[in-house]
Write an enzyme that holds these catalytic residues in place. Structure first.
Site, PDB file in Angstrom:
ATOM      1  N   HIS A  23       0.840  -1.195   0.000  1.00  0.00           N
ATOM      2  CA  HIS A  23       0.000   0.000   0.000  1.00  0.00           C
ATOM      3  C   HIS A  23       0.877   1.248   0.000  1.00  0.00           C
ATOM      4  O   HIS A  23       2.061   1.190   0.287  1.00  0.00           O
ATOM      5  CB  HIS A  23      -0.918   0.000   1.227  1.00  0.00           C
ATOM      6  CG  HIS A  23      -2.074  -0.948   1.113  1.00  0.00           C
ATOM      7  ND1 HIS A  23      -1.947  -2.301   1.356  1.00  0.00           N
ATOM      8  CD2 HIS A  23      -3.380  -0.755   0.754  1.00  0.00           C
ATOM      9  CE1 HIS A  23      -3.124  -2.885   1.160  1.00  0.00           C
ATOM     10  NE2 HIS A  23      -4.010  -1.976   0.802  1.00  0.00           N
ATOM     11  N   LYS A  27      -0.585   5.138   4.648  1.00  0.00           N
ATOM     12  CA  LYS A  27      -1.498   4.244   5.383  1.00  0.00           C
ATOM     13  C   LYS A  27      -0.961   4.055   6.797  1.00  0.00           C
ATOM     14  O   LYS A  27       0.230   3.804   6.972  1.00  0.00           O
ATOM     15  CB  LYS A  27      -1.577   2.905   4.656  1.00  0.00           C
ATOM     16  CG  LYS A  27      -2.574   1.911   5.235  1.00  0.00           C
ATOM     17  CD  LYS A  27      -2.653   0.678   4.322  1.00  0.00           C
ATOM     18  CE  LYS A  27      -3.611  -0.371   4.882  1.00  0.00           C
ATOM     19  NZ  LYS A  27      -4.994   0.138   5.007  1.00  0.00           N
TER      20      LYS A  27
END
EC number: 1.17.1.8
Lengths: 247, 247, 247, 247
Positions: free
Chosen positions: D133, D137
């Protein structure tokens, strides 16, 4: 212990299978049969299941013999075609005692890849197949890639999926591969690969990939063991491992 | 602060570049010029470097104007061909005061991929290129893939590498792609991809892969910023970003 | 024909190397030496280069013997540490006649991966390493992954790259791996892999990946052959294959 | 034409959904409701289905209102937890007229990945998850990766699969990630990724990989459209898209 006879036990798949079956829980090889040996050894050794890795023309006789003698049989011999399968079905008759399991592909990974590709393909706008094999392979695309593309095409047809989007206007002559039922299959031939394949799917803002890499024939052994285990409980003819694997 | 003029500032690459240059340390955009604006704004604003993202026929006039006015210039306009480059070289003459940096590809990732592929290719027996783009692209293979294959082929020729091994005898018609200088290039067109490419190399028992995925034009901005920074210190004509990047 | 002695010729790397050297143009194995054999066979057979795949403590004596007898030597023995390398340097003296090439890693693919990763890393905002090995491996991360991360970190330091962005606030305990000089290294242990590694780099809107998969020790043979070929023309001590490969 | 109301129509998912629903065959948005608007617009506009992308505490009231007014509803709001689901079940009672479809994840690709991973995992000796990701995040591992690992672990338990083989004895401290129910999950955080995940499986001589890359929220729209289409024909409570997708 399920007692197993291996026919073609000295070949590459046969000898690897002997090892794998003897290493598996609940199975033992009781007869290793090869060129010139009599099939009577199968029954003499009390084998309940025979595994055939011989040649297509021999394999059919072996299967018919097994049916006659009440021995379940797994056919792993490549080239066991539709005509031979029909002969087996006819020999089994209406109330078969024996189970005959014909397995065109023992690779569980390849079977899962095909199954998943067919399930997923209607959910994405695009799908293409890339298969990668060693450069000594004479045919392109590979049999597994052709089968994968056919299954994808069938699954999309059934779901009413539209054709694949493709605005290409200049495309000189292609590299290596084919379009199978409208699905592009790219064939890479490179040293280092044995048998690999990826199925690429794509929709707006996303890609979905399934990939299988096989490096040697030990990767077929879990499928061989599953087939030998499953043959006995399936009277009559079964083609493919899907049912045995519970897929 | 280096003062920068952007020509074609309202276009997609131009407007993205204005943002990126203003966000970069030591650079500021002092003139945003588009259709109908006079180039006099470049000098009026005291720009030291101009960045051109216009059209090929306009870009040449812009570059000649910059040379005349002692402004360094980065040409990012696509289609700025060899004939135009020759015209620039001629205008610069023997003792150029201005630097002109013509950049066919601002993607540092793509430049590294090509560079590494050319370096690595002679060390492996096999090499193939797979490029993956959105299905609205009209040409196959992509320009970057063709250039990559040409560089690989040249590097292998120079190293005395043998031809690629390939035993294929049945290959119906190809999927999408081409052989470029003997290097197979496979072209995938699938929704979800913008511009991706992998170079697969293989030798006995190993595979070596270089892959670049570009999802949007922000990925070109580090190259644009490097070009603008590097233009001033390179009097005369430079083609490509390799030198600016220290490769 | 360059005449080669292989020390530790019956070991796994040694025996594979004998085959590879004999198959290579311009090289032939003239002495295969193993436990209990005398090193005199090296000179008796007229070997010009010795290749050592023995044990660290034996290897040093072997190298010193080769230096004394004017035989070039390639050290492939793992665990040939800095102390032993210092002893070799000292024995070679100021005007060495012999060449000693110490090779910690014969995998050209791994060497290229490390080289390319170090070159590319400063151009991207993020970089992480994922190494994948068979589950019988006892150490994590792998030595190659640690070395790769160190080279990446050094290259970014030299380029003045900022630290890797990472907003993670909840991260229970990690899976398997380590941070090496600030570079995350993820260690996958899964059956089917032998030795694989990928270096993932990312910037806004793009990813750049270098990946190497090694399936068996035949993949080391091109490096062994290159080392044997290169040892003779490099008097004195050389560590690593980079120079021999022209990198 | 099925008439649809979108609640939270000005939010990111809401506004993207309005576009996607209007572009889909057989669906039209008849009410776009946001903060401060009355739910009476839903019935006034004759909406048959409501799609909720609001906040967890508001969403429950919206659903209860829809049940009361005989409007089917799709809940896409994240954080709609078990307690709220129980309240909905209770409100629906024994003979529900409305259909309530709670969808924790609209990504068909992610749903297929989880489904396929759970099906395939018992057939391989090893399995690990790598999720990738963007570096902004805050949580690691991702919710999808945790859910995937839980499903894999449950599937292996049910199949009687043994624990994963792992001989690691030195493993300093891990990079980023966790073991979830015994399944290693590696978390990569790198610029360039939005939300990607791969599930790696391996057996002797083979690897099997499922990978999903999502680059932006347009990738959720096929799931949103499928949910809106499917809500009407499912009276009562349904959690998850699997059933709607025919999986």
């Amino acid at each position: 212990m399920t007692r197993v006879a291996v026919l073609g036990a000295k070949g590459r798949m046969g000898s690897e299978s002997v090892r794998a079956i003897n290493a598996a829980d609940g199975l033992e090889v009781v007869a290793e049969i090869d060129l010139g040996d009599s099939l009577d050894q199968v029954t003499a050794a009390g084998a309940e299941v025979a595994l055939d890795f011989t040649q297509p023309h021999v394999a059919l006789d072996n299967v018919l013999w097994c049916i006659e003698h009440g021995v379940d049989v797994v056919v792993g011999t490549s080239g066991f075609d539709d005509e031979r399968i029909a002969a087996v079905r006819s020999a089994l008759g209406d109330s078969p005692a024996s189970g005959v399991l014909v397995v065109p592909n023992f690779s569980i990974g390849a079977i899962l890849m095909m199954r998943f590709a067919a399930t997923a393909a209607p959910f994405f706008e695009s799908v293409e197949v890339i298969e990668m094999h060693h450069p000594d392979k004479v045919d392109a695309p590979s049999g597994t890639a052709v089968r994968t593309a056919e299954l994808i095409a069938a699954s999309r047809r059934e779901a009413g999926s539209p054709g694949l989007p493709d605005a290409t206007t200049t495309d000189p002559d292609g590299a290596r591969g084919a379009k199978i039922d409208g699905i592009p299959v790219h064939s890479v031939r490179a040293r280092g690969f044995v048998a690999s394949q990826q199925v690429l799917m794509g929709g707006a803002g996303e890609e979905f990939t399934i990939r299988h890499d096989s490096h040697d024939r030990t990767s077929f052994m879990p499928g061989v063991v599953a087939a030998v285990r499953g043959a006995g409980s399936r009277p009559g003819l079964t083609v493919g491992l899907d049912d045995v694997l519970g897929l």
